[in-house]
Design a protein around this motif. Structure first.
Motif, PDB file in Angstrom:
ATOM      1  N   VAL A  89       0.960  -1.165  -0.062  1.00  0.00           N
ATOM      2  CA  VAL A  89      -0.045  -0.165   0.083  1.00  0.00           C
ATOM      3  C   VAL A  89       1.030   1.108   0.139  1.00  0.00           C
ATOM      4  CG1 VAL A  89      -1.835   1.302   1.336  1.00  0.00           C
ATOM      5  CG2 VAL A  89      -1.741  -1.294   1.446  1.00  0.00           C
ATOM      6  N   TRP A  90       0.573   2.240  -1.070  1.00  0.00           N
ATOM      7  CA  TRP A  90       1.707   3.296  -1.014  1.00  0.00           C
ATOM      8  C   TRP A  90       0.849   4.397  -1.264  1.00  0.00           C
ATOM      9  CZ3 TRP A  90       6.395   1.314   0.020  1.00  0.00           C
ATOM     10  CH2 TRP A  90       6.497   0.179  -0.153  1.00  0.00           C
ATOM     11  N   LEU A  91       1.488   5.444  -0.471  1.00  0.00           N
ATOM     12  CA  LEU A  91       0.721   6.567  -0.485  1.00  0.00           C
ATOM     13  C   LEU A  91       1.460   7.548  -1.259  1.00  0.00           C
ATOM     14  CD1 LEU A  91      -1.052   8.888   0.768  1.00  0.00           C
ATOM     15  CD2 LEU A  91       0.605   9.109   2.727  1.00  0.00           C
ATOM     16  N   VAL A  92       0.862   8.465  -2.233  1.00  0.00           N
ATOM     17  CA  VAL A  92       1.616   9.361  -3.168  1.00  0.00           C
ATOM     18  C   VAL A  92       1.455  10.867  -2.551  1.00  0.00           C
ATOM     19  CG1 VAL A  92       2.487   9.834  -5.577  1.00  0.00           C
ATOM     20  CG2 VAL A  92       2.046   7.538  -4.802  1.00  0.00           C
ATOM     21  N   GLU A  93       2.148  11.530  -2.084  1.00  0.00           N
ATOM     22  CA  GLU A  93       1.810  12.850  -1.586  1.00  0.00           C
ATOM     23  C   GLU A  93       1.890  13.743  -2.900  1.00  0.00           C
ATOM     24  OE1 GLU A  93       0.741  14.125   0.969  1.00  0.00           O
ATOM     25  OE2 GLU A  93       0.913  12.518   2.552  1.00  0.00           O
ATOM     26  N   ASP A  99       2.653  20.787 -11.365  1.00  0.00           N
ATOM     27  CA  ASP A  99       2.521  20.293 -12.756  1.00  0.00           C
ATOM     28  C   ASP A  99       1.953  19.174 -12.863  1.00  0.00           C
ATOM     29  OD1 ASP A  99       2.859  19.773 -15.532  1.00  0.00           O
ATOM     30  OD2 ASP A  99       5.107  20.382 -15.621  1.00  0.00           O
ATOM     31  N   PRO A 100       0.750  18.966 -13.543  1.00  0.00           N
ATOM     32  CA  PRO A 100       0.166  17.675 -13.625  1.00  0.00           C
ATOM     33  C   PRO A 100       1.070  16.595 -14.379  1.00  0.00           C
ATOM     34  CG  PRO A 100      -1.339  19.436 -14.631  1.00  0.00           C
ATOM     35  CD  PRO A 100      -0.092  20.208 -14.244  1.00  0.00           C
ATOM     36  N   ASP A 101       1.824  17.205 -15.212  1.00  0.00           N
ATOM     37  CA  ASP A 101       2.831  16.160 -15.865  1.00  0.00           C
ATOM     38  C   ASP A 101       3.647  15.500 -15.145  1.00  0.00           C
ATOM     39  OD1 ASP A 101       1.552  16.804 -18.383  1.00  0.00           O
ATOM     40  OD2 ASP A 101       2.912  18.366 -18.867  1.00  0.00           O
ATOM     41  N   LEU A 102       3.877  15.950 -14.018  1.00  0.00           N
ATOM     42  CA  LEU A 102       4.574  15.333 -12.976  1.00  0.00           C
ATOM     43  C   LEU A 102       4.415  14.202 -12.006  1.00  0.00           C
ATOM     44  CD1 LEU A 102       6.884  18.589 -11.775  1.00  0.00           C
ATOM     45  CD2 LEU A 102       7.278  16.864 -13.527  1.00  0.00           C
ATOM     46  N   PRO A 104       3.208  11.209 -12.836  1.00  0.00           N
ATOM     47  CA  PRO A 104       3.977   9.701 -12.803  1.00  0.00           C
ATOM     48  C   PRO A 104       5.222   9.853 -12.088  1.00  0.00           C
ATOM     49  CG  PRO A 104       2.938  10.490 -14.915  1.00  0.00           C
ATOM     50  CD  PRO A 104       2.812  11.814 -14.117  1.00  0.00           C
ATOM     51  N   GLN A 105       6.029  10.951 -12.160  1.00  0.00           N
ATOM     52  CA  GLN A 105       7.315  11.010 -11.610  1.00  0.00           C
ATOM     53  C   GLN A 105       7.214  10.816 -10.067  1.00  0.00           C
ATOM     54  OE1 GLN A 105      10.713  11.279 -12.816  1.00  0.00           O
ATOM     55  NE2 GLN A 105      10.977  10.814 -10.692  1.00  0.00           N
ATOM     56  N   ALA A 106       6.267  11.330  -9.496  1.00  0.00           N
ATOM     57  CA  ALA A 106       5.783  11.362  -8.149  1.00  0.00           C
ATOM     58  C   ALA A 106       5.702   9.728  -7.729  1.00  0.00           C
ATOM     59  CB  ALA A 106       4.982  12.008  -7.715  1.00  0.00           C
ATOM     60  N   VAL A 107       4.832   9.121  -8.430  1.00  0.00           N
ATOM     61  CA  VAL A 107       4.594   7.577  -8.155  1.00  0.00           C
ATOM     62  C   VAL A 107       5.789   6.991  -8.202  1.00  0.00           C
ATOM     63  CG1 VAL A 107       3.335   6.000  -8.945  1.00  0.00           C
ATOM     64  CG2 VAL A 107       1.927   7.937  -8.926  1.00  0.00           C
ATOM     65  N   VAL A 108       6.699   7.026  -9.669  1.00  0.00           N
ATOM     66  CA  VAL A 108       7.744   6.355  -9.630  1.00  0.00           C
ATOM     67  C   VAL A 108       8.989   6.723  -8.368  1.00  0.00           C
ATOM     68  CG1 VAL A 108       9.883   6.375 -10.966  1.00  0.00           C
ATOM     69  CG2 VAL A 108       7.857   6.219 -12.199  1.00  0.00           C
ATOM     70  N   SER A 109       9.038   8.005  -7.894  1.00  0.00           N
ATOM     71  CA  SER A 109       9.838   8.374  -6.777  1.00  0.00           C
ATOM     72  C   SER A 109       9.326   7.556  -5.757  1.00  0.00           C
ATOM     73  CB  SER A 109       9.924   9.749  -6.748  1.00  0.00           C
ATOM     74  OG  SER A 109      10.538   9.970  -5.649  1.00  0.00           O
ATOM     75  N   THR A 110       8.109   7.759  -5.365  1.00  0.00           N
ATOM     76  CA  THR A 110       7.451   7.021  -4.199  1.00  0.00           C
ATOM     77  C   THR A 110       7.844   5.470  -4.129  1.00  0.00           C
ATOM     78  OG1 THR A 110       5.789   8.598  -3.781  1.00  0.00           O
ATOM     79  CG2 THR A 110       5.296   6.412  -2.958  1.00  0.00           C
ATOM     80  N   LEU A 111       7.744   4.782  -5.177  1.00  0.00           N
ATOM     81  CA  LEU A 111       7.787   3.358  -5.332  1.00  0.00           C
ATOM     82  C   LEU A 111       9.320   3.188  -5.489  1.00  0.00           C
ATOM     83  CD1 LEU A 111       4.963   2.339  -7.844  1.00  0.00           C
ATOM     84  CD2 LEU A 111       4.999   1.905  -5.273  1.00  0.00           C
ATOM     85  N   GLY A 112      10.161   4.037  -5.546  1.00  0.00           N
ATOM     86  CA  GLY A 112      11.767   3.825  -5.382  1.00  0.00           C
ATOM     87  C   GLY A 112      12.311   3.316  -6.823  1.00  0.00           C
ATOM     88  N   LEU A 113      11.442   3.290  -8.025  1.00  0.00           N
ATOM     89  CA  LEU A 113      11.644   3.035  -9.386  1.00  0.00           C
ATOM     90  C   LEU A 113      12.847   3.754  -9.978  1.00  0.00           C
ATOM     91  CD1 LEU A 113       8.343   1.925 -10.485  1.00  0.00           C
ATOM     92  CD2 LEU A 113      10.009   0.523  -9.439  1.00  0.00           C
ATOM     93  N   ARG A 114      13.525   3.349 -10.705  1.00  0.00           N
ATOM     94  CA  ARG A 114      14.525   4.290 -11.744  1.00  0.00           C
ATOM     95  C   ARG A 114      13.781   4.328 -13.005  1.00  0.00           C
ATOM     96  NH1 ARG A 114      20.352   1.554 -11.327  1.00  0.00           N
ATOM     97  NH2 ARG A 114      20.427   3.019 -13.062  1.00  0.00           N
ATOM     98  N   GLU A 115      14.064   5.602 -13.525  1.00  0.00           N
ATOM     99  CA  GLU A 115      13.651   5.764 -14.613  1.00  0.00           C
ATOM    100  C   GLU A 115      14.295   4.788 -15.773  1.00  0.00           C
ATOM    101  OE1 GLU A 115      12.651   9.904 -15.717  1.00  0.00           O
ATOM    102  OE2 GLU A 115      12.958  10.423 -13.610  1.00  0.00           O
ATOM    103  N   ALA A 116      13.681   4.324 -16.899  1.00  0.00           N
ATOM    104  CA  ALA A 116      14.512   3.801 -17.938  1.00  0.00           C
ATOM    105  C   ALA A 116      14.403   4.827 -19.053  1.00  0.00           C
ATOM    106  CB  ALA A 116      13.409   2.539 -18.321  1.00  0.00           C
ATOM    107  N   GLN A 117      15.762   5.121 -19.595  1.00  0.00           N
ATOM    108  CA  GLN A 117      15.796   6.220 -20.736  1.00  0.00           C
ATOM    109  C   GLN A 117      14.882   5.637 -21.982  1.00  0.00           C
ATOM    110  OE1 GLN A 117      19.463   7.574 -21.526  1.00  0.00           O
ATOM    111  NE2 GLN A 117      19.965   8.266 -19.677  1.00  0.00           N
ATOM    112  N   GLU A 118      14.467   6.569 -22.718  1.00  0.00           N
ATOM    113  CA  GLU A 118      13.476   6.298 -23.918  1.00  0.00           C
ATOM    114  C   GLU A 118      12.310   5.421 -23.436  1.00  0.00           C
ATOM    115  OE1 GLU A 118      16.015   5.030 -27.140  1.00  0.00           O
ATOM    116  OE2 GLU A 118      17.604   6.332 -26.596  1.00  0.00           O
ATOM    117  N   ARG A 119      11.682   5.331 -22.379  1.00  0.00           N
ATOM    118  CA  ARG A 119      10.573   4.703 -22.039  1.00  0.00           C
ATOM    119  C   ARG A 119       9.797   5.613 -21.137  1.00  0.00           C
ATOM    120  NH1 ARG A 119      11.117  -0.678 -18.701  1.00  0.00           N
ATOM    121  NH2 ARG A 119      12.040  -1.285 -20.577  1.00  0.00           N
ATOM    122  N   PRO A 120       8.573   5.810 -21.623  1.00  0.00           N
ATOM    123  CA  PRO A 120       7.567   6.651 -20.636  1.00  0.00           C
ATOM    124  C   PRO A 120       7.388   6.359 -19.533  1.00  0.00           C
ATOM    125  CG  PRO A 120       6.604   6.251 -23.027  1.00  0.00           C
ATOM    126  CD  PRO A 120       7.958   5.234 -22.836  1.00  0.00           C
TER     127      PRO A 120
END
Length: 163
Positions: A89-93, A99-102, A104-120
């Protein structure tokens, strides 16, 4: 030096070399929910109703005026429902985002994931979440409705066990 203590023997089948397994402890719950600092009294009917609604729907939105306790209610339900979500269960603040475009970045950061280059980022999230049974709590969405709804739509379509 202290003397070694041996277990008593004498009962049939007992021997000092027998190993007695400890009972298995349950796996720790995966979450990033904040600790409750005070009790949540008098809202049991609302907690039960929201938990019931969550069991019957993959997307649930709590609405109301600022300060009425939407976050507190969502966290109480998330704590009670946590055992049913093996993926966590993950809370994303989202309060600090403008910016609404950010979103997905907030969720990625909360889950501790790394961004994959050239992948949305949405694809990165979908790949990670896959079929995991997980509860994602997006908090303070009112100023990011477009970004939150777009992300929620994409993730719910791609991840069958996400709520």
């Amino acid at each position: 030096m202290p003397e070694a203590v041996h277990p008593p023997s004498g009962a049939e089948g007992d021997s000092p070399s027998q190993v007695v397994p400890f009972p298995r402890t349950p796996e720790p719950l995966l979450h990033n929910l904040p600790l409750e600092l005070s009790s949540f009294i008098g809202r049991e009917p609302e907690v039960s109703e929201v938990k019931h609604l969550l069991n019957g729907s993959r997307l649930l939105t709590l609405i109301g005026p600022g300060g009425c306790g939407k976050t507190r209610l969502a966290l109480a339900v998330a704590f009670k429902a946590a055992e049913g979500f093996e993926g966590g269960v993950w809370l994303v603040e989202l309060a600090s985002l403008s910016d609404p475009d950010l979103v997905p970045q907030a969720v990625v950061s909360t889950l501790g994931l790394r961004e994959a280059q050239e992948r949305p980022l949405t694809q990165t999230l979908s790949n990670h979440l896959g079929s995991r049974k997980m509860l994602l709590v997006l908090d303070n969405c009112e100023h990011l409705i477009e970004g939150c709804s777009t992300l929620a739509n994409a993730l719910l379509r791609a991840c069958p066990n996400l709520r």
